[in-house]
Scaffold this active site. Structure first.
Site, PDB file in Angstrom:
ATOM      1  N   LYS A  33       1.139  -1.044  -0.363  1.00 13.61           N
ATOM      2  CA  LYS A  33      -0.190  -0.106   0.249  1.00 13.61           C
ATOM      3  C   LYS A  33       0.682   1.291   0.321  1.00 13.61           C
ATOM      4  O   LYS A  33       1.698   1.018  -0.294  1.00 13.61           O
ATOM      5  CB  LYS A  33      -1.086   0.360   1.191  1.00 13.61           C
ATOM      6  CG  LYS A  33      -0.155   0.106   2.541  1.00 13.61           C
ATOM      7  CD  LYS A  33      -0.973  -0.280   3.438  1.00 13.61           C
ATOM      8  CE  LYS A  33      -0.557  -0.131   5.088  1.00 13.61           C
ATOM      9  NZ  LYS A  33      -1.066  -1.281   5.888  1.00 13.61           N
ATOM     10  N   ARG A 128     -10.962  -0.432  14.245  1.00 12.00           N
ATOM     11  CA  ARG A 128     -10.055   0.298  12.917  1.00 12.00           C
ATOM     12  C   ARG A 128     -11.166   0.020  11.553  1.00 12.00           C
ATOM     13  O   ARG A 128     -11.993   1.315  10.429  1.00 12.00           O
ATOM     14  CB  ARG A 128      -9.135   1.085  12.675  1.00 12.00           C
ATOM     15  CG  ARG A 128      -8.851   2.557  12.154  1.00 12.00           C
ATOM     16  CD  ARG A 128      -6.649   1.385  11.952  1.00 12.00           C
ATOM     17  NE  ARG A 128      -6.192   0.556  11.491  1.00 12.00           N
ATOM     18  CZ  ARG A 128      -5.066   0.255  10.485  1.00 12.00           C
ATOM     19  NH1 ARG A 128      -4.319   1.350  10.909  1.00 12.00           N
ATOM     20  NH2 ARG A 128      -5.055  -0.458   9.928  1.00 12.00           N
ATOM     21  N   TYR A 242      17.583  29.079   9.539  1.00 12.39           N
ATOM     22  CA  TYR A 242      16.752  30.655  10.287  1.00 12.39           C
ATOM     23  C   TYR A 242      16.891  30.485  11.679  1.00 12.39           C
ATOM     24  O   TYR A 242      16.928  29.313  12.281  1.00 12.39           O
ATOM     25  CB  TYR A 242      15.162  29.258   9.709  1.00 12.39           C
ATOM     26  CG  TYR A 242      14.762  29.808   8.468  1.00 12.39           C
ATOM     27  CD1 TYR A 242      14.660  31.919   7.523  1.00 12.39           C
ATOM     28  CD2 TYR A 242      14.476  28.609   7.549  1.00 12.39           C
ATOM     29  CE1 TYR A 242      14.006  30.934   6.464  1.00 12.39           C
ATOM     30  CE2 TYR A 242      14.178  28.807   5.953  1.00 12.39           C
ATOM     31  CZ  TYR A 242      13.985  30.094   5.719  1.00 12.39           C
ATOM     32  OH  TYR A 242      14.239  30.030   4.129  1.00 12.39           O
ATOM     33  N   MET A 290      13.211  24.112   3.296  1.00 12.44           N
ATOM     34  CA  MET A 290      11.830  23.588   2.521  1.00 12.44           C
ATOM     35  C   MET A 290      12.913  22.480   1.275  1.00 12.44           C
ATOM     36  O   MET A 290      12.303  21.635   1.543  1.00 12.44           O
ATOM     37  CB  MET A 290      11.175  24.887   1.910  1.00 12.44           C
ATOM     38  CG  MET A 290      10.764  24.097   1.333  1.00 12.44           C
ATOM     39  SD  MET A 290       9.332  25.132  -0.382  1.00 12.44           S
ATOM     40  CE  MET A 290       8.580  25.858   1.186  1.00 12.44           C
TER      41      MET A 290
END
Ligand SMILES: *Cc1c(COP(=O)(O)O)cnc(C)c1O
Length: 344
Positions: A33, A128, A242, A290
């Site tokens: 999956k 679930r 940062y 990022m």
């Protein structure tokens, strides 16, 4: 090297499957999956098919369609989400086997695709997915008369061998299925390691195939090398990144590599993780950006051209620990910007 390189050792995936298969009492399926936990459902599915896997598991019918294209017809693809509204065409077209989670799903399936294969998912306490004991008692005889391919449930705490929930769920599963002449499955990776009484007719490992805990003896599958863009001197007292996240306590050399939280390198690992140059540990300093990570390479005699985040020295789970998460999340977040190299 211009882009970061994610190396996926398909041979190691196959060896991990064989190792789990050797422990398993019955058959051993493979859970692929979420694009095979981020590593590529098509190449992983093909490698496992060629190694003898006959039963695959995906989360959704859409994933089943993609996997069917990759592995061809004739092998079983189970769908954990069962037969949802709108899934009928995909289930028919790709010959998927939905694991029906409710009486509603069962009615939908037998009405839309009479005679088509299915399995049953039971809830044994995780709350679930799957039919509850009362729901199951009501439809069990009708369901069994249709000869489901598999009856399965899922363990909530299998990564903790001594957790009382394991025996509780085992007993609940037995109470719901003993005496039924249909193949049964309860164990994922953790359950496989709990021992043969959890195995029944089929085990369904996922994360262990990809080198993750709780399969401590797994071979590592993933290597991630990040190219160095720039190396600079940072004099004592200056800061990096940062929010001035790190201050040089002495004159240092700092490498900036290409790769950041947009590539799944979770921001929370800043300050705890390390990159490796060969055998030398280079601590990550300052915040993960990022697209960029900074590391202290002062210990190196030469400036590196690339640094390794995952590989021989640092597993998926070590990186996960640094980021306060689990190996599953690190794997499935690996971004699409990496150049991918597949090892046979
Ligand atoms: C994800 C999943 C698995 C595989 O679990 P791992 O812990 O990765 O081995 C097996 N069964 C079900 C129902 C799942 O959702």
């Amino acid at each position: 090297m211009t882009s970061a390189t994610l190396t996926i050792d398909l041979g190691a995936v196959v060896r991990n499957w064989r190792a789990l298969d050797a422990m398993s009492e019955g058959e051993t399926g493979a859970v692929v999956k979420a694009d095979a936990y981020g590593l590529g459902a098509a190449p992983v599915g093909q490698a496992l098919r060629d190694a003898g896997v006959r039963n695959f598991f995906v989360a959704t019918a859409g994933e089943g369609m993609i996997l069917r294209d990759a592995i061809g017809h004739g092998l079983r693809i189970y769908v954990f989400s069962g037969h949802m509204e709108g899934d009928t065409d995909d289930i028919r077209a790709a010959s998927l086997t939905p694991l029906l989670n409710s009486v509603d799903q069962m009615l939908r399936h037998v009405e839309a695709l009479p005679g088509a294969p299915f399995g049953i998912q039971l809830d044994t306490g995780m709350n679930r997915l799957g039919m509850e004991p009362a729901e199951w008692s009501a439809v069990r005889d009708i369901a069994i008369a249709q000869r489901p391919a598999l009856i399965m449930s899922h363990l909530a705490c299998a990564d903790e061998p001594d957790h009382a929930m394991n025996t509780q769920q085992l007993e609940a599963f037995r109470a719901m299925t003993d005496g039924i002449d249909i193949p049964r499955s309860l164990a994922a990776t953790g359950g496989t390691l709990l021992g043969t009484k959890y195995h029944f007719d089929m085990t369904r490992p996922g994360v262990g195939l990809y080198g993750g805990l709780p399969f401590v003896d797994a071979e590592p599958v993933v290597t991630l090398d990040l190219p160095v863009i720039q190396v600079r001197e940072v004099p004592q007292g200056e800061t990096v990144g940062y929010a001035n996240g790190w201050t040089a306590q002495k004159d240092s050399r700092i490498a900036t590599v290409s790769g950041g939280y947009a590539d799944g390198l979770i921001r929370a690992m800043g300050g705890k993780a390390a990159l490796y140059a060969g055998d030398t540990r280079c601590p990550v300093v300052g915040r993960v950006s990022m697209d960029l990570i900074t590391a202290d390479v002062s210990a190196l005699a030469q400036d590196p051209t690339s640094l390794q985040l995952m590989g021989r020295h640092q597993s998926v789970d070590t990186v996960a620990d640094a980021a306060g998460t689990i190996g599953y999340e690190i794997l499935t977040q690996l971004g699409q910007r990496y150049g991918r190299t597949l090892l046979a």
